[in-house]
Design a protein around this motif. Structure first.
Motif, short mmCIF file in Angstrom:
data_model
loop_
_atom_site.label_atom_id
_atom_site.label_comp_id
_atom_site.label_asym_id
_atom_site.label_seq_id
_atom_site.Cartn_x
_atom_site.Cartn_y
_atom_site.Cartn_z
N ARG A 221 0.85 -1.19 0.00
CA ARG A 221 0.00 0.00 0.00
C ARG A 221 0.89 1.24 0.00
O ARG A 221 1.83 1.35 0.79
CB ARG A 221 -0.92 0.01 1.22
CG ARG A 221 -1.88 -1.15 1.25
CD ARG A 221 -2.64 -1.21 2.55
NE ARG A 221 -3.72 -0.23 2.60
CZ ARG A 221 -3.82 0.73 3.53
NH1 ARG A 221 -2.89 0.84 4.45
NH2 ARG A 221 -4.84 1.54 3.54
N VAL A 222 0.57 2.18 -0.89
CA VAL A 222 1.35 3.41 -1.03
C VAL A 222 0.42 4.61 -0.80
O VAL A 222 -0.61 4.72 -1.46
CB VAL A 222 1.97 3.52 -2.45
CG1 VAL A 222 2.81 4.80 -2.57
CG2 VAL A 222 2.81 2.30 -2.75
N PRO A 223 0.75 5.50 0.14
CA PRO A 223 -0.08 6.70 0.33
C PRO A 223 0.03 7.62 -0.88
O PRO A 223 1.13 7.88 -1.37
CB PRO A 223 0.51 7.35 1.58
CG PRO A 223 1.92 6.86 1.66
CD PRO A 223 1.90 5.47 1.07
N ILE A 224 -1.11 8.09 -1.37
CA ILE A 224 -1.11 8.93 -2.57
C ILE A 224 -2.07 10.10 -2.38
O ILE A 224 -2.97 10.07 -1.54
CB ILE A 224 -1.54 8.15 -3.84
CG1 ILE A 224 -2.97 7.60 -3.67
CG2 ILE A 224 -0.55 7.04 -4.16
CD1 ILE A 224 -3.59 7.09 -4.95
N GLU A 250 7.04 9.96 0.49
CA GLU A 250 8.19 10.74 0.94
C GLU A 250 7.73 11.99 1.69
O GLU A 250 8.33 12.38 2.71
CB GLU A 250 9.04 11.14 -0.26
CG GLU A 250 10.30 11.92 0.06
CD GLU A 250 11.33 11.13 0.85
OE1 GLU A 250 12.27 11.75 1.38
OE2 GLU A 250 11.18 9.90 0.98
N LEU A 251 6.65 12.64 1.21
CA LEU A 251 6.12 13.81 1.91
C LEU A 251 5.63 13.43 3.30
O LEU A 251 5.83 14.18 4.27
CB LEU A 251 4.99 14.45 1.11
CG LEU A 251 5.37 15.09 -0.23
CD1 LEU A 251 4.13 15.60 -0.94
CD2 LEU A 251 6.35 16.23 -0.01
N ARG A 252 4.96 12.26 3.40
CA ARG A 252 4.49 11.80 4.70
C ARG A 252 5.68 11.59 5.65
O ARG A 252 5.62 11.94 6.83
CB ARG A 252 3.73 10.48 4.53
CG ARG A 252 2.33 10.67 3.94
CD ARG A 252 1.28 10.52 5.05
NE ARG A 252 -0.06 10.55 4.51
CZ ARG A 252 -0.82 9.48 4.37
NH1 ARG A 252 -0.34 8.28 4.68
NH2 ARG A 252 -2.05 9.59 3.91
N ARG A 258 9.29 16.13 10.59
CA ARG A 258 9.13 17.51 11.05
C ARG A 258 8.36 17.56 12.36
O ARG A 258 8.73 18.28 13.29
CB ARG A 258 8.39 18.33 9.98
CG ARG A 258 8.30 19.81 10.29
CD ARG A 258 7.31 20.50 9.38
NE ARG A 258 5.96 20.05 9.64
CZ ARG A 258 5.22 20.49 10.67
NH1 ARG A 258 5.72 21.35 11.53
NH2 ARG A 258 3.99 20.04 10.83
N ILE A 259 7.29 16.75 12.45
CA ILE A 259 6.50 16.71 13.69
C ILE A 259 7.35 16.20 14.85
O ILE A 259 7.35 16.77 15.95
CB ILE A 259 5.26 15.82 13.49
CG1 ILE A 259 4.29 16.48 12.49
CG2 ILE A 259 4.56 15.57 14.82
CD1 ILE A 259 3.13 15.60 12.11
#
Length: 519
Positions: A221-224, A250-252, A258-259
């Protein structure tokens, strides 16, 4: 051989003119064409070429929107130029109607076939034919440009037909999901996308943009980020779909880093502020406690030993002692960055701590060491390192409560990043200290709070809330990392990574695996 004739109308936007190539070997026809174009103010940017050779030279350097071709030229026939004219709409204009010539021209891409007549009727048809051919060429150019753009764009794109079947996928989508493009053609969206409504009878002309998941060929599964637009073309009752898929894994990951970095920074600032506050009030608070304890002891001399007042005064003294211990921990917390450092053998520190902890642990708790590497040295303060291992070990013993179990303090070498922060992600060598217990574990809802100062889950007087926060501050000061893994009912593991250092001292004798049991 006649000289090629070039006529350019002088307007600012030359790109707006239709570029026309005339292949005509008859000088009289040259004059007729030029006169007709001028009288009708057609505004073509045109060139008249009489021969195959001259046409080849021109076509090697220039391109045209439309070619008007007489089949027979000075040095050959127009069919010799069909390859060079690929992609250019052809209008065949010849003196005699020849079915074979017409068929050959149409196969080469001719869009019109005109016969020159004595009264020049074909000239009245020619401008309309040129305009149609040019319009068709512009449409085809746009389609080719769109096709190349859709195919080669870095964003992943797919298109379905009104029946919900995929009719187009570009390279980026196939690469992102690990499919061959042909494998996806003819499938439905739900083969590679989750949470997509592909049921019949859905609302038409719907657009949707949001985060979901795609499924790769191997099932991963890939977040998109999916931008999905439903379009109803003229004559269609069901929509076609255009979908744009952006891989946001990568953004996730960056957002999560960052969080975590922001939380770590906030925690560090909070601990530093608390340390400064603690250092400022600890001395004055000790003076207050000394006065309370002193007056309580003096008052105790004036009452009977077993009286109620005497027992109350004893409680006051015990409470003052506990408060004094808390002040000592506050002082240690505030001085965590001011200690003197030296090269230390981690194995020796662990064995000393385990010996002390096992001596005070309940009989139902077995405290063990598991030394996998003997000679691991870190640059640290002896007292702080001792206290670090001691706090983690005592917490592990207390986590067992009244239940029989084990506490293991393991030492081994770790090679790789410690992931404490982006700056600490360089691959290096660490001493890894793992304190493992078989207790009841830590509830997930409080797992992120255990390193906060003054946070404790102990309901009795054993908990001060400084043990783990002090441990984390010591680890941070050594450019290391501390993390915990825990699952309710399966115990907890606290793992500390401390960067190794070189040392000039004599090697310690090997110890291996030792066990100390309170009996």
């Amino acid at each position: 051989m006649a000289t090629p004739t070039m006529n350019r109308l002088r307007i600012v936007d030359t790109d707006s003119k239709i570029r026309v190539l005339f292949l005509e070997d008859n000088p009289l026809q040259h004059k007729i064409l030029e006169s007709f174009i001028r009288q009708q103010a057609l505004g073509y940017d045109y060139l008249i070429i009489p021969s195959v050779k001259a046409a080849r030279d021109i076509l090697a350097e220039q391109s045209f929107d439309v070619a008007i071709v007489d089949y027979y030229l000075e040095d050959g026939v127009a069919s010799e130029l069909y390859e060079e004219l690929t992609g250019t709409p052809l209008i065949m204009v010849t003196t005699a109607a020849d079915r074979n010539v017409a068929v050959e021209a149409m196969k080469a891409g001719a869009v019109e076939y005109l016969v020159k007549d004595q009264d020049l009727t074909y000239l009245r048809i020619l401008p309309h034919a040129i305009t149609q051919a040019y319009t068709r060429k512009c449409a085809m150019d746009r389609l080719r440009l769109l096709s190349h753009a859709m195919t080669d764009i870095r964003e992943a794109v797919y298109i379905t037909n009104p029946q919900g079947r995929v009719v187009f996928v570009n390279h980026a989508l196939a690469d992102t999901l690990g499919f061959e493009e042909e494998e996806l053609i003819g499938t439905r969206e739900n083969v590679f996308l989750e949470d997509v409504d592909v049921a019949e009878g859905r609302e038409l002309n719907k657009s949707w943009r949001g985060e979901t998941f795609a499924r790769k060929r191997d099932g991963t599964r890939v977040p998109i980020l999916l931008s999905r637009c439903e379009l109803v073309l003229p004559g269609q009752k069901s929509p076609s779909v255009v979908g744009v898929v952006s891989d946001i894994a990568e953004l996730r990951r960056i957002e999560q880093e960052r969080i975590e970095l922001a939380e770590s920074l906030g925690q560090s600032q909070k601990m530093n502020a608390l340390g400064m506050l603690a250092g400022g009030i600890a001395h004055d608070f000790n003076n207050v406690l000394a006065s309370i304890r002193g007056f309580a002891e003096v008052s105790l001399l004036s009452v009977e030993e077993n009286s109620t007042i005497g027992q109350n005064l004893q409680e006051v003294i015990r409470a003052a002692d506990r408060a004094s211990c808390l002040v000592d921990q506050i002082k240690d917390f505030s001085r965590a960055n001011d200690a003197q450092y030296e090269s230390l053998n981690v194995k020796r520190i662990i064995e000393e701590v385990v010996s002390l902890v096992s001596a005070t642990a309940p009989k139902h708790v077995r405290v063990m060491t598991d030394i996998l590497e003997d000679n691991l040295f870190v640059f640290a303060n002896p007292t702080q390192l001792h206290q670090l291992v001691m706090n983690l070990s005592i917490n592990a013993v207390q986590a067992l409560g009244d239940k029989p179990g084990f506490v293991t303090v393991r030492l081994e070498q770790h090679h790789g990043p410690c992931h404490a922060s982006p700056a600490a992600d360089q691959t290096t060598d660490y001493a890894r200290i793992s304190v493992i217990d078989t207790g009841s574990g830590i509830p997930p809802e409080i797992l992120g709070k255990i390193f906060e100062p003054l946070f404790t889950t102990k309901k009795d007087t054993r908990g001060t809330g400084f043990g783990l926060s002090l441990a984390k501050k010591v680890v941070d000061s050594l450019d290391g990392a501390i993390r915990v893994t825990s699952k309710p009912g399966n115990g907890s593991t606290f793992e500390v990574l401390l960067p190794l250092t070189t040392r000039a001292a004599q090697l310690e004798p090997e110890s291996g695996h030792t066990e100390v049991q309170r009996g």
